[in-house]
Design a protein around this motif. Sequence first.
Motif, mmCIF file in Angstrom:
data_model
loop_
_atom_site.group_PDB
_atom_site.id
_atom_site.type_symbol
_atom_site.label_atom_id
_atom_site.label_comp_id
_atom_site.label_asym_id
_atom_site.label_seq_id
_atom_site.Cartn_x
_atom_site.Cartn_y
_atom_site.Cartn_z
ATOM 1 N N UNK A 58 84.125 -72.415 -3.498
ATOM 2 C CA UNK A 58 83.554 -73.446 -2.853
ATOM 3 C C UNK A 58 81.835 -73.043 -2.812
ATOM 4 N N UNK A 59 81.741 -71.693 -3.015
ATOM 5 C CA UNK A 59 80.247 -71.404 -3.052
ATOM 6 C C UNK A 59 79.544 -71.714 -4.369
ATOM 7 N N UNK A 69 78.607 -64.646 0.720
ATOM 8 C CA UNK A 69 79.414 -65.631 -0.264
ATOM 9 C C UNK A 69 80.883 -65.461 0.009
ATOM 10 N N UNK A 70 81.351 -64.190 0.591
ATOM 11 C CA UNK A 70 82.880 -64.263 0.854
ATOM 12 C C UNK A 70 83.030 -64.720 2.292
ATOM 13 N N UNK A 99 74.833 -74.128 7.970
ATOM 14 C CA UNK A 99 75.764 -74.148 9.169
ATOM 15 C C UNK A 99 76.581 -73.027 9.170
ATOM 16 N N UNK A 100 76.636 -72.068 8.195
ATOM 17 C CA UNK A 100 77.268 -70.580 8.422
ATOM 18 C C UNK A 100 76.330 -70.007 9.127
ATOM 19 N N UNK A 132 72.589 -56.479 -2.186
ATOM 20 C CA UNK A 132 73.920 -56.625 -2.887
ATOM 21 C C UNK A 132 75.417 -56.774 -1.820
ATOM 22 N N UNK A 133 75.404 -55.921 -1.223
ATOM 23 C CA UNK A 133 76.367 -55.993 -0.281
ATOM 24 C C UNK A 133 76.288 -57.163 0.790
ATOM 25 N N UNK A 134 74.963 -57.348 1.244
ATOM 26 C CA UNK A 134 74.831 -58.644 2.023
ATOM 27 C C UNK A 134 75.090 -59.881 1.375
#
Length: 311
Positions: free
Chosen positions: A241-242, A209-210, A252-253, A202-204
């Motif tokens: 935007x996500x 997303x952030x 790309x990220x 969940x944290x990952x």
Amino acid sequence: MPPRNEPLAFAVEEKILCFHGPMLYEAKILKGEYWEGRDEAEDGPYYFVHYKGWKQTSVIRGIKSSLRKGAHTSANKIPPFMQNLKRQEELSAANSAQKTKGSAKKLAHDSGTDRSRKRPRESTADKEEDFLKRPEIRIAIPDSLKSQLVEDWENVTKNQKLVTLPRSPTVSEILDKFRTSVREGTRKKGAREKAGLEDTVNEVVDGLILYFDKALGNILLYRFERQQYVKIKNENPDKKMSDIYGAEHLLRLFVQLPTLIAHTNMDQDAVNILKDYFVQFLQYLEKNQKQLFLAEYENASPDYISVSKAT
């Protein structure tokens, strides 16, 4: 595998684009050979290449996903988001130079020639040295996704096409599906271990997303896409935007993540956990590549192209 007597795909002195790890660089073919019966390598074409601006010569396997024809080395140069390794090398050089400078300064101080008692102001090289000491993360991007990155770059910068927005599935939806797939893999775990793994994934996912929402407008867009981005932002002022962009920009990220994470204060254990999940997610992307990535980009209108060139 091509027949042994088939001509090599790349000629000596030919300019190409060549992957080094997950990054793409401009390079030149120095020599091509067909290797057979070697214990250290599979049979097939291999190339000695020289990366532009680099000192070393490397042996690169001559497969489609590793080398690209030099026709792609146009005025657009190498995709800017694929140049992280060069920056790391520059930092390494600055670090070495600073160490040499520091040794000379210490010698001068010990011999009595350095009379200054003032604490030296922290230099850029000092900051870069601190940066290099932080935990390193290398993300191995599968070959098929490397090719996806190159095709994405060509579509936008060379062919002047755009990713159709909003995308389906979106970045958030893709990461939620990945989260679900990881949870399904923990069913046989004990209750405590299962809860811990779910908290971690969940944290990952929430962190990715952030990161995506923060990074998109700053480092994940090509110049040709900026007009589209501004329009989307204006039309959707309250939307993340996500929840609009998709797999093309999310991939790309992952080229930028090593540099982004290096600027955090995470310890090595946390970085290792992140890396494991990143590898899992890239495998998930690769497995579902046909379903998640666009087969055809949309053509930009003549008005869009004119405005884009003018800005």
